[in-house]
Scaffold this motif. Structure first.
Motif, mmCIF file in Angstrom:
data_model
loop_
_atom_site.group_PDB
_atom_site.id
_atom_site.type_symbol
_atom_site.label_atom_id
_atom_site.label_comp_id
_atom_site.label_asym_id
_atom_site.label_seq_id
_atom_site.Cartn_x
_atom_site.Cartn_y
_atom_site.Cartn_z
ATOM 1 N N ALA A 169 19.649 133.807 74.344
ATOM 2 C CA ALA A 169 20.208 132.460 74.174
ATOM 3 C C ALA A 169 21.305 132.172 75.194
ATOM 4 C CB ALA A 169 20.756 132.290 72.758
ATOM 5 N N GLY A 170 21.959 133.223 75.711
ATOM 6 C CA GLY A 170 23.006 133.037 76.696
ATOM 7 C C GLY A 170 22.505 132.538 78.036
ATOM 8 N N LEU A 171 21.180 132.572 78.246
ATOM 9 C CA LEU A 171 20.607 132.067 79.490
ATOM 10 C C LEU A 171 20.447 130.550 79.488
ATOM 11 C CD1 LEU A 171 17.779 134.722 80.014
ATOM 12 C CD2 LEU A 171 19.917 134.555 81.296
ATOM 13 N N LEU A 172 20.527 129.938 78.322
ATOM 14 C CA LEU A 172 20.321 128.493 78.229
ATOM 15 C C LEU A 172 21.577 127.745 78.656
ATOM 16 C CD1 LEU A 172 18.391 128.365 74.841
ATOM 17 C CD2 LEU A 172 17.456 128.404 77.161
ATOM 18 N N PRO A 173 21.418 126.571 79.245
ATOM 19 C CA PRO A 173 22.579 125.815 79.736
ATOM 20 C C PRO A 173 23.385 125.220 78.592
ATOM 21 C CG PRO A 173 20.605 124.496 79.969
ATOM 22 C CD PRO A 173 20.148 125.856 79.507
ATOM 23 N N LEU A 174 24.651 124.969 78.845
ATOM 24 C CA LEU A 174 25.530 124.369 77.840
ATOM 25 C C LEU A 174 25.630 122.856 78.016
ATOM 26 C CD1 LEU A 174 28.393 127.021 77.854
ATOM 27 C CD2 LEU A 174 26.452 126.841 76.278
ATOM 28 N N ARG A 175 24.658 122.292 78.708
ATOM 29 C CA ARG A 175 24.639 120.844 78.899
ATOM 30 C C ARG A 175 23.192 120.359 78.816
ATOM 31 N NH1 ARG A 175 25.051 123.007 84.116
ATOM 32 N NH2 ARG A 175 23.430 122.298 85.560
ATOM 33 N N LEU A 214 19.773 119.039 80.015
ATOM 34 C CA LEU A 214 19.043 119.178 81.264
ATOM 35 C C LEU A 214 18.557 117.817 81.745
ATOM 36 C CD1 LEU A 214 16.923 122.314 80.322
ATOM 37 C CD2 LEU A 214 19.018 122.250 81.661
ATOM 38 N N ALA A 215 18.728 117.556 83.035
ATOM 39 C CA ALA A 215 18.392 116.238 83.571
ATOM 40 C C ALA A 215 17.091 116.240 84.360
ATOM 41 C CB ALA A 215 19.530 115.722 84.455
ATOM 42 N N ASP A 216 16.923 117.177 85.278
ATOM 43 C CA ASP A 216 15.716 117.188 86.103
ATOM 44 C C ASP A 216 15.445 118.605 86.588
ATOM 45 O OD1 ASP A 216 17.240 117.700 88.589
ATOM 46 O OD2 ASP A 216 17.912 115.628 88.327
ATOM 47 N N ARG A 217 14.355 118.776 87.365
ATOM 48 C CA ARG A 217 13.916 120.107 87.779
ATOM 49 C C ARG A 217 14.797 120.743 88.845
ATOM 50 N NH1 ARG A 217 7.636 120.726 88.847
ATOM 51 N NH2 ARG A 217 8.520 122.691 89.604
ATOM 52 N N ALA A 272 30.413 148.348 79.621
ATOM 53 C CA ALA A 272 31.508 147.791 80.419
ATOM 54 C C ALA A 272 30.918 147.221 81.701
ATOM 55 C CB ALA A 272 32.532 148.864 80.750
ATOM 56 N N VAL A 273 31.453 146.095 82.145
ATOM 57 C CA VAL A 273 30.924 145.406 83.320
ATOM 58 C C VAL A 273 31.995 145.338 84.402
ATOM 59 C CG1 VAL A 273 29.952 143.262 84.210
ATOM 60 C CG2 VAL A 273 29.353 144.039 81.914
ATOM 61 N N ILE A 274 31.642 145.760 85.618
ATOM 62 C CA ILE A 274 32.541 145.635 86.766
ATOM 63 C C ILE A 274 32.277 144.326 87.495
ATOM 64 C CG2 ILE A 274 33.215 146.649 88.975
ATOM 65 C CD1 ILE A 274 32.449 149.377 87.808
ATOM 66 N N SER A 275 31.004 144.028 87.726
ATOM 67 C CA SER A 275 30.633 142.770 88.363
ATOM 68 C C SER A 275 29.288 142.333 87.826
ATOM 69 C CB SER A 275 30.570 142.924 89.889
ATOM 70 O OG SER A 275 29.552 143.834 90.251
ATOM 71 N N GLN A 276 29.051 141.021 87.816
ATOM 72 C CA GLN A 276 27.780 140.515 87.319
ATOM 73 C C GLN A 276 27.539 139.124 87.853
ATOM 74 O OE1 GLN A 276 26.775 137.996 84.813
ATOM 75 N NE2 GLN A 276 28.761 137.017 85.069
ATOM 76 N N THR A 277 26.262 138.792 87.986
ATOM 77 C CA THR A 277 25.863 137.426 88.297
ATOM 78 C C THR A 277 24.537 137.155 87.607
ATOM 79 O OG1 THR A 277 25.265 135.875 90.060
ATOM 80 C CG2 THR A 277 24.785 138.176 90.453
ATOM 81 N N THR A 278 24.450 136.044 86.919
ATOM 82 C CA THR A 278 23.231 135.641 86.228
ATOM 83 C C THR A 278 22.968 134.181 86.568
ATOM 84 O OG1 THR A 278 23.757 137.158 84.406
ATOM 85 C CG2 THR A 278 22.039 135.522 84.012
ATOM 86 N N VAL A 279 21.952 133.961 87.386
ATOM 87 C CA VAL A 279 21.629 132.624 87.880
ATOM 88 C C VAL A 279 20.341 132.144 87.229
ATOM 89 C CG1 VAL A 279 21.155 131.221 89.919
ATOM 90 C CG2 VAL A 279 22.769 133.129 90.063
ATOM 91 N N CYS A 280 20.346 130.902 86.747
ATOM 92 C CA CYS A 280 19.187 130.309 86.096
ATOM 93 C C CYS A 280 18.816 129.003 86.790
ATOM 94 C CB CYS A 280 19.471 130.032 84.624
ATOM 95 S SG CYS A 280 20.077 131.450 83.690
ATOM 96 N N SER A 281 17.539 128.666 86.757
ATOM 97 C CA SER A 281 17.085 127.409 87.346
ATOM 98 C C SER A 281 15.866 126.909 86.590
ATOM 99 C CB SER A 281 16.750 127.581 88.827
ATOM 100 O OG SER A 281 15.688 128.502 89.000
ATOM 101 N N LEU A 282 15.661 125.594 86.614
ATOM 102 C CA LEU A 282 14.506 124.998 85.962
ATOM 103 C C LEU A 282 13.282 125.122 86.852
ATOM 104 C CD1 LEU A 282 15.691 121.705 84.252
ATOM 105 C CD2 LEU A 282 14.616 123.677 83.168
ATOM 106 N N ASP A 283 12.163 125.553 86.258
ATOM 107 C CA ASP A 283 10.902 125.597 86.975
ATOM 108 C C ASP A 283 9.974 124.480 86.503
ATOM 109 O OD1 ASP A 283 9.163 126.974 88.883
ATOM 110 O OD2 ASP A 283 7.931 127.421 87.126
ATOM 111 N N GLU A 284 10.175 124.030 85.266
ATOM 112 C CA GLU A 284 9.377 122.944 84.704
ATOM 113 C C GLU A 284 10.175 122.265 83.603
ATOM 114 O OE1 GLU A 284 5.341 122.335 82.001
ATOM 115 O OE2 GLU A 284 5.536 124.146 83.221
ATOM 116 N N GLU A 305 8.379 118.036 75.994
ATOM 117 C CA GLU A 305 8.024 119.064 75.019
ATOM 118 C C GLU A 305 8.607 120.433 75.328
ATOM 119 O OE1 GLU A 305 5.640 117.144 76.524
ATOM 120 O OE2 GLU A 305 5.525 115.713 74.850
ATOM 121 N N ARG A 306 8.772 120.761 76.620
ATOM 122 C CA ARG A 306 9.178 122.125 76.923
ATOM 123 C C ARG A 306 9.986 122.206 78.211
ATOM 124 N NH1 ARG A 306 3.890 125.585 78.715
ATOM 125 N NH2 ARG A 306 3.766 124.917 80.885
ATOM 126 N N ALA A 307 10.706 123.331 78.335
ATOM 127 C CA ALA A 307 11.451 123.636 79.561
ATOM 128 C C ALA A 307 11.158 125.084 79.940
ATOM 129 C CB ALA A 307 12.948 123.443 79.354
#
Length: 206
Positions: free
Chosen positions: A118-124, A126-129, A148-160, A164-166
Motif C-alpha cells: 500500500a505504501g507504493l500508492l500515491p497520496l494524491r 491520479l490525473a494522467d499517465r 535498518a536503512v542507510i539509503s533508499q529510493t522507491t520510484v513509481c509511475s503510471l503505466d495505464e 476502472e483500473r490503474a
C-alpha cells in the motif's frame, strides 16, 4: 475482508565462507500462501502505522541447496491466526494463540508483503499517465524486510490509467541491514489497482 494468494519462486546461488575461501551452492526455493485479511483502521495520529489480522489456509515453503539438501516449513493448524503490525521499518508477525518458532516466523516474513505494498500508492488523486512519484521513506524497508536503512529510493509511475483500473510500475533500491548483516536489495514490478473498489488486484515482481 480480502483474500490474498501469494507465490514466490527463487533461483540463484548461495555463498558461504570455507577453509579455502568462498564456496558457492545452487539455491532453489518456493513459497505458497493463501489467507484472508482484515486491515484495521487506526486512529488519527498513528503516523502511518499498519495493522492487520490474517487467517491462513495455506503457508508452506520448500528450499533446496546444492542440489541435494532440502528443507521445508509450514504453519500448523493451531498457529494459522496471525496478527501483523508495523514498527518504524519492518512488519512484526505474531500469533495470539501459540508461541511461534523461529522457522515459522521466517516463513511468514516474505518480501513484498501485501500490507506493505500500500505504501507504493500515491497520496494524491491520479490525473494522467505521466504521473510519477516517490514512495514514503520507510516503504523500501517494509517491502524488502530491512531492519535498518542507510539509503533508499522507491520510484513509481503510471503505466495505464482508466476509470476502472490503474497499473503502476515501481522500482526500489535500498541498502541497510537485516539481523545485523549488511544488505543491498533491489526489486521492481507492476501492480494493478481496481479504482472502483480501491483494492489491489495483483502484483508481479519483474
Amino acid at each position: 475482508i480480502t483474500q490474498v494468494r501469494y507465490q514466490s519462486r527463487v533461483k540463484g546461488s548461495l555463498s558461504t565462507p570455507s577453509g579455502t575461501g568462498k564456496r558457492d551452492f545452487s539455491l532453489e526455493a518456493q513459497g505458497d500462501f493463501d489467507f484472508l485479511q482484515r486491515v484495521a483502521a487506526l486512529p488519527g495520529g498513528s503516523g502511518g502505522f499498519l495493522r492487520a489480522a490474517r487467517r491462513f489456509t495455506k503457508a508452506a515453503s520448500q528450499t533446496k541447496v546444492g542440489g541435494n539438501h532440502e528443507t521445508s516449513a509450514d504453519l500448523p493448524e493451531g498457529a494459522r491466526r496471525i496478527l501483523v503490525g508495523s514498527s518504524d521499518n519492518h512488519l512484526l508477525q505474531y500469533s495470539p494463540d501459540v508461541r511461534l518458532t523461529r522457522p515459522q516466523l521466517d516463513l511468514l516474513q516474505f518480501p513484498l508483503d501485501p500490507l506493505a505494498v500500500a505504501g507504493l500508492l500515491p497520496l494524491r488523486t491520479l490525473a494522467d499517465r505521466s504521473e510519477r512519484w516517490n514512495a514514503d521513506n520507510r516503504t523500501a524497508a517494509l517491502l524488502c524486510g530491512l531492519d535498518a536503512v542507510i539509503s533508499q529510493t522507491t520510484v513509481c509511475s503510471l503505466d495505464e490509467l482508466t476509470d476502472e483500473r490503474a497499473m503502476v510500475k515501481f522500482s526500489c533500491e535500498a541498502t541497510g541491514a537485516i539481523t545485523g548483516s549488511a544488505s543491498e536489495v533491489k526489486c521492481s514490478g507492476t501492480l494493478l489497482l481496481d479504482r472502483r473498489s480501491g483494492l489491489l488486484r495483483s502484483l508481479v515482481e519483474n
